[in-house]
Write a protein that holds these residues in place. Sequence first.
Motif, short mmCIF file in Angstrom:
data_model
loop_
_atom_site.label_atom_id
_atom_site.label_comp_id
_atom_site.label_asym_id
_atom_site.label_seq_id
_atom_site.Cartn_x
_atom_site.Cartn_y
_atom_site.Cartn_z
N TYR A 133 4.21 13.67 -32.91
CA TYR A 133 5.63 13.43 -33.18
C TYR A 133 6.42 13.07 -31.93
O TYR A 133 7.54 12.60 -32.01
N PHE A 134 5.83 13.31 -30.77
CA PHE A 134 6.47 12.97 -29.50
C PHE A 134 5.60 12.00 -28.71
O PHE A 134 5.60 12.01 -27.49
N SER A 135 4.88 11.14 -29.41
CA SER A 135 3.89 10.29 -28.75
C SER A 135 4.50 9.33 -27.73
O SER A 135 3.82 8.88 -26.83
N SER A 136 5.77 9.05 -27.87
CA SER A 136 6.44 8.26 -26.84
C SER A 136 6.97 9.22 -25.79
O SER A 136 8.14 9.58 -25.76
N ASP A 137 6.10 9.64 -24.90
CA ASP A 137 6.42 10.63 -23.87
C ASP A 137 7.03 9.92 -22.67
O ASP A 137 6.49 9.92 -21.57
N TRP A 138 8.18 9.27 -22.88
CA TRP A 138 8.78 8.41 -21.87
C TRP A 138 9.15 9.16 -20.60
O TRP A 138 9.10 8.61 -19.50
N LEU A 139 9.53 10.42 -20.71
CA LEU A 139 9.91 11.15 -19.51
C LEU A 139 8.72 11.33 -18.58
O LEU A 139 8.79 11.04 -17.39
N ASN A 140 7.57 11.77 -19.13
CA ASN A 140 6.38 11.94 -18.29
C ASN A 140 5.77 10.61 -17.89
O ASN A 140 5.19 10.49 -16.82
N GLU A 141 5.91 9.59 -18.73
CA GLU A 141 5.41 8.26 -18.35
C GLU A 141 6.12 7.80 -17.07
O GLU A 141 5.50 7.26 -16.16
#
Length: 105
Positions: A78-86
């Motif tokens: 559900y949080f697969s777009s982990d933009w912060l860690n990316e």
Amino acid sequence: GEAVVPVANCDVKEYNSNPKEQLPFKEFVEYWREYIGNGYRSSRGCLYLKDWHLSRSGLIPKLGIAFPEQDVYTTPVYFSSDWLNEYWDAVAVDDFRFVYMGPKG
């Protein structure tokens, strides 16, 4: 058990935050068992393991790496777009992958 972890004392406030100390993980687990066994009370207060970077990959060696060879972090679907860690992985500065655990209350 020998990994050193940040532990907050939830019974104490300093500047609108809880002070932290560094403890060996096994000492924190021993405290937690004793805390439960004593009816959720301790002379040490209510301690909570907070902000442990278990999956830190060596980007900040001076802070210590608990298990760099283990893949201990997976982003939930559900949080697969982990933009912060990316972003933080790309700039090699820090990460936002934390472990929190402690007794109820």
